[in-house]
Design a protein around this motif. Sequence first.
Motif, short mmCIF file in Angstrom:
data_model
loop_
_atom_site.label_atom_id
_atom_site.label_comp_id
_atom_site.label_asym_id
_atom_site.label_seq_id
_atom_site.Cartn_x
_atom_site.Cartn_y
_atom_site.Cartn_z
N MET A 1 0.84 -1.18 0.00
CA MET A 1 0.00 0.00 0.00
C MET A 1 0.88 1.24 0.00
O MET A 1 1.67 1.45 0.91
N THR A 2 0.76 2.04 -1.00
CA THR A 2 1.55 3.25 -1.13
C THR A 2 0.69 4.46 -0.78
O THR A 2 -0.37 4.66 -1.38
N PRO A 3 1.14 5.27 0.17
CA PRO A 3 0.35 6.46 0.51
C PRO A 3 0.46 7.50 -0.61
O PRO A 3 1.45 7.56 -1.32
N ASP A 4 -0.57 8.32 -0.71
CA ASP A 4 -0.53 9.36 -1.74
C ASP A 4 0.34 10.52 -1.28
O ASP A 4 0.76 10.60 -0.13
N ALA A 5 0.62 11.44 -2.18
CA ALA A 5 1.55 12.54 -1.91
C ALA A 5 1.02 13.46 -0.81
O ALA A 5 1.81 13.97 0.00
N VAL A 6 -0.28 13.67 -0.76
CA VAL A 6 -0.85 14.56 0.26
C VAL A 6 -0.61 13.98 1.65
O VAL A 6 -0.24 14.70 2.60
N VAL A 8 1.81 11.89 2.59
CA VAL A 8 3.24 11.98 2.89
C VAL A 8 3.60 13.38 3.33
O VAL A 8 4.29 13.58 4.35
N TRP A 9 3.15 14.40 2.59
CA TRP A 9 3.50 15.77 2.96
C TRP A 9 2.82 16.20 4.26
O TRP A 9 3.39 16.99 5.02
N ALA A 10 1.65 15.69 4.55
CA ALA A 10 0.99 16.00 5.82
C ALA A 10 1.78 15.42 6.99
O ALA A 10 1.95 16.08 8.02
N VAL A 11 2.28 14.21 6.83
CA VAL A 11 3.10 13.60 7.88
C VAL A 11 4.40 14.38 8.05
O VAL A 11 4.83 14.66 9.19
#
Length: 109
Positions: A1-6, A8-11
């Motif tokens: 499962m790959t998280p989306d860019a939003v 990742v940037w939120a984390v």
Amino acid sequence: MTPDAVTVWAVIAGLAIGTFVIRFSFLGLVGQRRFPEWALRMLRYTPMAVLPGLVAPLVLWPEATGGAPDPARLLAAAATVIAGIWTRSVLWSVAAGFGTLAAGLALFA
């Protein structure tokens, strides 16, 4: 499962804000005040308390050997400690550890 860019940037943004708040609480809010003598005495020992916790797993359970201790790293750690006690110099103890590790890896490999 790959998280989306939003996600990742939120984390990343959340971790950046959390790190800033932690550091600012110590440096920004308390930075202008004089610490009590007992606190300064305790803070002096912080590097000596943290460094063994960082180095011990690398010596006792090295990733390069699959988690098994090997004589080269144990000898290098011992040489570093002995050189540090004997010379009281970080540079000489690092040099002793590096030289011993290089010789031990060449000898035991």
